[in-house]
Design an enzyme around this catalytic site. Sequence first.
Site, mmCIF file in Angstrom:
data_model
loop_
_atom_site.group_PDB
_atom_site.id
_atom_site.type_symbol
_atom_site.label_atom_id
_atom_site.label_comp_id
_atom_site.label_asym_id
_atom_site.label_seq_id
_atom_site.Cartn_x
_atom_site.Cartn_y
_atom_site.Cartn_z
ATOM 1 N N SER A 12 0.820 -1.214 0.000
ATOM 2 C CA SER A 12 0.000 0.000 0.000
ATOM 3 C C SER A 12 0.854 1.264 0.000
ATOM 4 O O SER A 12 2.006 1.264 0.420
ATOM 5 C CB SER A 12 -0.915 0.025 1.223
ATOM 6 O OG SER A 12 -1.745 -1.096 1.234
HETATM 7 N N1 SAH Z 1 -1.596 -4.509 3.560
HETATM 8 C C1 SAH Z 1 -0.715 -4.863 2.462
HETATM 9 C C2 SAH Z 1 -1.238 -4.492 1.100
HETATM 10 C C3 SAH Z 1 -2.480 -5.179 0.785
HETATM 11 S S1 SAH Z 1 -2.915 -5.374 -0.921
HETATM 12 C C4 SAH Z 1 0.659 -4.269 2.646
HETATM 13 O O1 SAH Z 1 0.861 -3.463 3.561
HETATM 14 O O2 SAH Z 1 1.556 -4.634 1.876
HETATM 15 C C5 SAH Z 1 -4.355 -6.372 -0.592
HETATM 16 C C6 SAH Z 1 -4.057 -7.773 -0.167
HETATM 17 O O3 SAH Z 1 -5.285 -8.390 0.183
HETATM 18 C C7 SAH Z 1 -3.442 -8.627 -1.259
HETATM 19 O O4 SAH Z 1 -2.265 -9.200 -0.817
HETATM 20 C C8 SAH Z 1 -4.515 -9.669 -1.532
HETATM 21 O O5 SAH Z 1 -3.990 -10.934 -1.910
HETATM 22 C C9 SAH Z 1 -5.215 -9.728 -0.200
HETATM 23 N N2 SAH Z 1 -6.590 -10.267 -0.227
HETATM 24 C C10 SAH Z 1 -7.542 -10.133 -1.182
HETATM 25 N N3 SAH Z 1 -8.669 -10.773 -0.820
HETATM 26 C C11 SAH Z 1 -8.418 -11.321 0.395
HETATM 27 C C12 SAH Z 1 -9.200 -12.127 1.294
HETATM 28 N N4 SAH Z 1 -10.432 -12.500 1.014
HETATM 29 N N5 SAH Z 1 -8.606 -12.508 2.446
HETATM 30 C C13 SAH Z 1 -7.331 -12.155 2.762
HETATM 31 N N6 SAH Z 1 -6.557 -11.420 1.952
HETATM 32 C C14 SAH Z 1 -7.083 -10.987 0.786
#
Ligand code: SAH
Length: 241
Positions: free
Chosen positions: A86
């Site tokens: 992010s």
């Molecule tokens: N917080 C992260 C960035 C998140 S990007 C950081 O600091 O790097 C969003 C993430 O959510 C991705 O890795 C994606 O694979 C995950 N994601 C998407 N749907 C999800 C779900 N149902 N449960 C858990 N993770 C999920």
Amino acid sequence: MTAIWLSLAAVVLLSCDAAPGATPSNADYAGARARLLAELRAGGIRDARVLSAIERVPRHELVRAEDLRFAYDNRPLPIGGGQTISQPTVVAMMTELLELDGSERVLEIGTGSGYQAAVLSLLAKEVYSVELLPELATKAKGSLQRLGYDNVQVRAGDGFFGWPEAAPFDAIIVTAAAPRVPEKLVAQLAEGGTLVMPRGEGGEETLIRLRKRAGKLETERIAAVAFVPMRGAILTPTPGR
Ligand code: SAH
């Protein structure tokens, strides 16, 4: 002669482009981190504890080697699997909205690189983070362990279901966008707790803060944001909708 000079110049340019000290020095990072902090302050992030946590987390340890020179740019970066780490402003804003005092148990949905989890770990007592993609979960778990964030637990799974064994949580942060707040997450939020997530779809999401007070939910709309979509069970239509 001219042709030789031109091709030499091209070689020099190419090598500058390919090399940029693939591993910039710590001094480079110090400057980049200071610039990022200044940008966050200018962008309205006021909470000194949040700013200090962002200053301390080595984002360069969580990005891909080819993106090292952008590690402290205020923007998301690819981390594999079509996902991103992010943008620091968004991490700061969402963390600030949780108003953590250090005593909380926090649930994060969407571990990704582990960056947000690392920031949370400096501001809360315990962090539980769920990542849908097993390869990202494994990598983030390894990074967080290596960097000594030992109050963070990561597991692979669908965050739609939360982490029932560790509930209730004082704070929940969802870092992928969903058209609605997953009901199970609301159920796992402690009385007096706060949940922050991007709600919406199609790259037009609203960051919302939901608070559970006296058994009732209060929702605030904070800002327009753009997030990668949450996948998994959230996409299965609920009967009757
Ligand atoms: N917080 C992260 C960035 C998140 S990007 C950081 O600091 O790097 C969003 C993430 O959510 C991705 O890795 C994606 O694979 C995950 N994601 C998407 N749907 C999800 C779900 N149902 N449960 C858990 N993770 C999920």
